[in-house]
Design a protein around this motif. Sequence first.
Motif, short mmCIF file in Angstrom:
data_model
loop_
_atom_site.label_atom_id
_atom_site.label_comp_id
_atom_site.label_asym_id
_atom_site.label_seq_id
_atom_site.Cartn_x
_atom_site.Cartn_y
_atom_site.Cartn_z
N LEU A 46 0.85 -1.18 0.00
CA LEU A 46 0.00 0.00 0.00
C LEU A 46 0.89 1.24 0.00
O LEU A 46 1.65 1.47 0.95
CB LEU A 46 -0.91 0.00 1.23
N VAL A 47 0.81 2.03 -1.07
CA VAL A 47 1.63 3.24 -1.19
C VAL A 47 0.83 4.42 -0.65
O VAL A 47 -0.31 4.66 -1.07
CB VAL A 47 2.02 3.50 -2.66
N ILE A 48 1.42 5.16 0.29
CA ILE A 48 0.72 6.24 0.99
C ILE A 48 1.36 7.57 0.65
O ILE A 48 2.54 7.80 0.95
CB ILE A 48 0.76 6.02 2.51
N ASP A 49 0.59 8.45 0.02
CA ASP A 49 1.01 9.82 -0.27
C ASP A 49 0.65 10.68 0.94
O ASP A 49 -0.51 10.94 1.20
CB ASP A 49 0.29 10.31 -1.54
N GLY A 50 1.68 11.13 1.67
CA GLY A 50 1.46 11.88 2.90
C GLY A 50 1.28 13.37 2.72
O GLY A 50 1.23 14.11 3.70
N ALA A 51 1.20 13.86 1.47
CA ALA A 51 0.97 15.28 1.16
C ALA A 51 2.09 16.18 1.67
O ALA A 51 1.90 17.38 1.84
CB ALA A 51 -0.38 15.75 1.72
N CYS A 52 3.25 15.58 1.96
CA CYS A 52 4.40 16.32 2.52
C CYS A 52 4.01 16.96 3.86
O CYS A 52 4.50 18.04 4.23
CB CYS A 52 4.92 17.37 1.55
N GLY A 53 3.09 16.29 4.57
CA GLY A 53 2.60 16.80 5.84
C GLY A 53 2.79 15.80 6.96
O GLY A 53 3.47 14.78 6.84
N ILE A 54 2.14 16.10 8.07
CA ILE A 54 2.34 15.36 9.32
C ILE A 54 1.97 13.90 9.21
O ILE A 54 2.57 13.03 9.86
CB ILE A 54 1.54 16.04 10.46
N GLY A 55 1.00 13.56 8.36
CA GLY A 55 0.53 12.19 8.29
C GLY A 55 1.59 11.19 7.86
O GLY A 55 1.59 10.05 8.33
N ALA A 56 2.50 11.62 6.98
CA ALA A 56 3.52 10.70 6.48
C ALA A 56 4.41 10.20 7.61
O ALA A 56 4.67 8.99 7.73
CB ALA A 56 4.36 11.39 5.40
N SER A 57 4.89 11.11 8.44
CA SER A 57 5.79 10.71 9.52
C SER A 57 5.06 9.93 10.60
O SER A 57 5.67 9.11 11.28
CB SER A 57 6.47 11.94 10.12
N LYS A 58 3.77 10.16 10.77
CA LYS A 58 3.03 9.45 11.80
C LYS A 58 2.62 8.06 11.36
O LYS A 58 2.77 7.09 12.12
CB LYS A 58 1.79 10.27 12.20
N VAL A 59 2.10 7.91 10.16
CA VAL A 59 1.67 6.59 9.72
C VAL A 59 2.86 5.65 9.59
O VAL A 59 2.73 4.43 9.76
CB VAL A 59 0.89 6.67 8.38
N ASP A 60 4.03 6.22 9.34
CA ASP A 60 5.22 5.38 9.19
C ASP A 60 5.56 4.65 10.48
O ASP A 60 6.23 3.63 10.47
CB ASP A 60 6.39 6.24 8.73
N LYS A 61 5.10 5.18 11.61
CA LYS A 61 5.38 4.54 12.90
C LYS A 61 4.64 3.23 13.07
O LYS A 61 4.99 2.41 13.92
CB LYS A 61 5.06 5.50 14.04
#
Length: 615
Positions: A246-261
């Motif tokens: 599942l490829v997740i586009d985090g919009a260069c925002g906070i979600g990318a760093s959080k979902v990666d956890k």
Amino acid sequence: MHRNMPTSPKIYHGNSTPLADAELAALIDAHPKPSSISEYSYGTAGFRYEAGLLPCVFVRMGIFTALRSASLGGEEVGAMITASHNAEPDNGMKLADSHGGMLDAAWEEHAVSLANAPDSKHALALIHTLSDYAKGNHPDATADGRLPKMVVHIGRDTRSHSPPLAALVIRAARAMGATVIDHGEVSTPMLHHFVMHANGHLLPSSIPQRCNESGYYEIMAMSYAALLRTGTVGSGGKRLPTTSTLVIDGACGIGASKVDKFQRIFAKLRAEGCTTGLPVLHTVNFPGEGPLNEECGAEFVQKQQLPPKLYSKSAAGVSKEYMTSFDGDADRVVFHFEDKSGKFHLLDGDKIAVLVSSFIQDELRCIDPDGKAVKCGVVQTAYANGSSTLYLKNVVKTNVIIAKTGVKFVHAAAHHHFDVGVYFEANGHGTVLFGPKFYDFIASADARLRGTPRHNRANIALRRLRVLPALVNQSVGDAMSDMMLVDAILFLRGWDLSTWARLYSDMPSKQAKVKVADRTVITTNDNETAATAPVALQIALQAAMDAMATQENADGGPKPRCFVRPSGTEDAVRVYAEANTQKGADSLASEAMVLIHKLCGGVGEPPQPLITNRL
């Protein structure tokens, strides 16, 4: 570098002696209302402006959130500093009430009044009124003349101006005597989750109380894994080869760093042998890898119906068969894929609502075939695609109601009308609300099915339904929660995105806006599906829709429709048109724009015909 451990929040205790009026006035006067702002408005999710215009609001809202907590007798509230899907120069604030949801409507009016007080004298008068209300409402807690206990949670997104704005909120809340819990950089749904769980007495007993960031990941990941494990028996329950990553586009925002956890938790689960259905998460578009929300993220993908730009180096050669996009503060999510021919396909909030509601109702009917024990339904706005509404009514056979545009309206409608209420706006913001009758139903089913074989289909359904309230963030739409819910449903059904997309075909649509001298000349009915003034406008719009229905020979099928509504933020009127062909939708929207310009005081030259370039 993206997998740093969750940080503990910083706790700032309030001033032992709240500031005197003169000192409080000095704090307010140090950040006056800009002359360029005639009136701050509170949109469907809070204040949102260019960052340089917000210090005045943030100081006053720091005071306001303390007073809101006091008015609830010390229940904890929250302020999230974000401009969501807006570009980097903007910022804003979303306020969370003690139940974790949006601010109460009556107190929203107080927030707007305080934000717009012309000076400290008028602001202090409002502060005294709200203080007196809090003291009068909780006399046992104010015997010494002080306000009740006050606790305010603060969170912020990744914008460069969020830390100094957060500092203003913290300073002002502490000046009132409030304790401030600063969670630092978190997603909007995480902040709402913290507030909801901090007031544990408001949580259903089936949801474990987890007030911090680590707890947020734990409760969601474990519920997700538990739901996936029910796929070892029953129908579906296979991870298709094309949907293993599942490829997740985090919009260069906070979600990318959080979902990666979540990857760390998934790795632990795999090490323990719990591999059932867990996908590989490939996150791209982290903070700093590209401009926030620019040509990426849920807002861009949904509105433009285009794939996101992938800024990450790790995106090279990535498969585009199973993708999702968050927005800048991770409270919206949409899915999308490119087929073998390279054609882009979007699965927006309407598609998510159909998938989620049909899954829940299927599981409920396995326990209650008559479907009478729990009232289910979907709340949509007028912007929901007509095909989704017909599918929900005719195929899913669920209740559908239309609410006024805006998450605070659809959330309230879902809570009020249904025992299990699903809402997803087309932009991907949504959740599922579970009412008391649902929890009673689960308890009753558990007692009735105890001792029956574990592989009994009703037992499987019970296990699935039992974990949903913990997996779903019921306080607000949550991109991470909704992403895992959708992924689990697809896994349990053995579907990929193309199978999901084929449930129904969207009717072609067109959105536009027309600038007018005064947007207040246009009023609409409660759910914004029809204009009530000017009267001639709706008559003309209905004639245009009838003519298009005749032209497209829509007898027996979805009818063309068009509605208009005044913008909530500018002197403009928004237009939505839908027809059986893109040409028809463009034509209907164009005619509506001309009518608005003619009948509602349009500004400038008459609108030109609209033409959609994409086929």
